[in-house]
Write a protein that holds these residues in place. Structure first.
Motif, PDB file in Angstrom:
ATOM      1  N   SER A 262       0.811  -1.217   0.000  1.00 45.69           N
ATOM      2  CA  SER A 262       0.000   0.000   0.000  1.00 45.69           C
ATOM      3  C   SER A 262       0.848   1.273   0.000  1.00 45.69           C
ATOM      4  N   THR A 263       2.160   1.120  -0.114  1.00 40.95           N
ATOM      5  CA  THR A 263       3.032   2.286  -0.051  1.00 40.95           C
ATOM      6  C   THR A 263       2.723   3.291  -1.164  1.00 40.95           C
TER       7      THR A 263
ATOM      8  N   ILE B 170      14.907   5.902  -7.687  1.00 33.76           N
ATOM      9  CA  ILE B 170      14.948   5.311  -9.031  1.00 33.76           C
ATOM     10  C   ILE B 170      14.653   3.813  -9.026  1.00 33.76           C
ATOM     11  N   THR B 171      14.463   3.212  -7.864  1.00 34.00           N
ATOM     12  CA  THR B 171      14.042   1.815  -7.822  1.00 34.00           C
ATOM     13  C   THR B 171      12.684   1.674  -8.522  1.00 34.00           C
ATOM     14  N   HIS B 172      12.508   0.585  -9.273  1.00 35.44           N
ATOM     15  CA  HIS B 172      11.263   0.369 -10.015  1.00 35.44           C
ATOM     16  C   HIS B 172      10.081   0.265  -9.062  1.00 35.44           C
ATOM     17  N   ASP B 173       8.930   0.747  -9.537  1.00 37.55           N
ATOM     18  CA  ASP B 173       7.710   0.738  -8.719  1.00 37.55           C
ATOM     19  C   ASP B 173       7.419  -0.633  -8.111  1.00 37.55           C
ATOM     20  N   CYS B 174       7.629  -1.693  -8.889  1.00 36.57           N
ATOM     21  CA  CYS B 174       7.293  -3.038  -8.420  1.00 36.57           C
ATOM     22  C   CYS B 174       8.256  -3.540  -7.347  1.00 36.57           C
ATOM     23  N   ASP B 175       9.452  -2.972  -7.292  1.00 30.70           N
ATOM     24  CA  ASP B 175      10.449  -3.437  -6.329  1.00 30.70           C
ATOM     25  C   ASP B 175      10.390  -2.691  -5.002  1.00 30.70           C
ATOM     26  N   ILE B 176       9.818  -1.478  -5.021  1.00 29.55           N
ATOM     27  CA  ILE B 176       9.786  -0.677  -3.791  1.00 29.55           C
ATOM     28  C   ILE B 176       9.045  -1.386  -2.655  1.00 29.55           C
ATOM     29  N   PRO B 177       7.872  -2.008  -2.878  1.00 32.91           N
ATOM     30  CA  PRO B 177       7.177  -2.658  -1.760  1.00 32.91           C
ATOM     31  C   PRO B 177       7.685  -4.057  -1.419  1.00 32.91           C
ATOM     32  N   ASN B 178       8.670  -4.545  -2.154  1.00 35.04           N
ATOM     33  CA  ASN B 178       9.168  -5.907  -1.954  1.00 35.04           C
ATOM     34  C   ASN B 178      10.237  -5.925  -0.861  1.00 35.04           C
TER      35      ASN B 178
END
Length: 283
Positions: free
Chosen positions: A5-6, A37-45
């Motif tokens: 949910s970030t 610059i981290t990809h959107d999909c990797d930020i919540p991982n």
């Protein structure tokens, strides 16, 4: 933890206070800004050990050579300031990239909601990040010829820089077509047939963008013909045409055939910067 949910996304800026807390800036109250610059999909991982960021600066004005990911080392993009209602130009460089431990970022990082990165500017950021590792190179012999007339006081690259800089913010990219010699080192006396497309943005400032691209195309044509001759007199490089083209006219077939030429232009023998076209740059 950041979690699914970030609100964090690639292209968000950190507040000055949280950048200081993470020791990314030495003091408050400077022009220094930090972008994720981290990809959107990797930020919540939470299996990711780090969040990648780049430390940059607010600049006085845009330099057209660094807009739209034309330069593989340096990027100028514009953020909208939600408080003042004005657009502010920022500069980021790959050598200022760093990492923050995922746990530290999740605890201390705060989004700077005073700034918003417009969609087209985020697209430029994505393409620029991809270009660092995915750029192709032209044949060494072609690159040798394009620099043939370089001296201590003159270089082809600097001349193109001067041509593009005043109006480069309107130009999406400059694309070279070497036709059947795209991957060949041609023998001496056999000129490369070169065609050039100066691609402009058809949506943002369409009229001004077309005019800027046409002017750049004319000046590049004059430069190349003055160095290498034209028609039957062409030596080393035979310019077929140099024209302005709308980005809506560029087809997938064109993308597969063309290579984007960047102002910072280096051969395969140099491991620094080169040339890149992202045929499927995410929006």
């Amino acid at each position: 933890m950041l979690g699914r949910s970030t609100e964090w996304r690639q292209g968000h800026l950190l507040t000055d206070e949280s950048a200081l807390a993470l020791k990314l800036v030495p003091v408050l109250g400077t022009i220094t800004k930090v972008i994720v610059i981290t990809h959107d999909c990797d930020i919540p991982n939470d299996k990711e050990p780090y969040i990648e960021v780049i430390i940059g600066n607010i600049v006085e004005k845009l330099d057209g050579n660094f807009c739209n990911a034309k330069n593989p080392r340096k990027l100028h993009i514009t953020f909208s300031n939600n408080t003042s209602g004005l657009d502010e130009p920022f500069c980021f460089e790959h050598n200022q990239k760093t990492i923050v431990a995922y746990q530290d970022f999740s605890k201390l990082a705060v989004i700077d909601k005073d700034y918003n990165l417009p969609k087209e500017q985020k697209s430029a950021l994505k393409q620029w990040l991809a270009a660092r590792y995915g750029r192709p190179a032209f044949p060494d012999e072609f690159e040798k010829r394009i620099r043939k007339h370089n001296t201590k006081k003159f270089s082809f690259e600097k001349e193109v820089y001067k041509i593009v800089r005043p109006k480069g913010e309107h130009v999406v990219g400059i694309f070279f077509d070497l036709h059947n010699s795209r991957s060949e080192d041609l023998p001496e006396g056999d000129p490369y047939e070169l065609s050039i497309h100066v691609i402009y943005d058809s949506e943002i400032g369409a009229g001004a963008a077309r005019e800027a691209a046409e002017q750049i195309a004319e000046e590049m044509k004059a430069l190349i013909c003055s160095l290498f001759g034209e028609g039957q007199a062409a030596m080393d490089i035979d310019l077929q045409y140099c024209d302005a083209m709308s980005d809506t006219s560029l087809t997938l077939a064109d993308i597969r055939r063309l290579d984007q030429w960047r102002v910072e232009y280096i051969s395969l023998q140099d491991d620094s910067a080169g040339d890149f076209l992202a045929p499927a740059a995410p929006l």
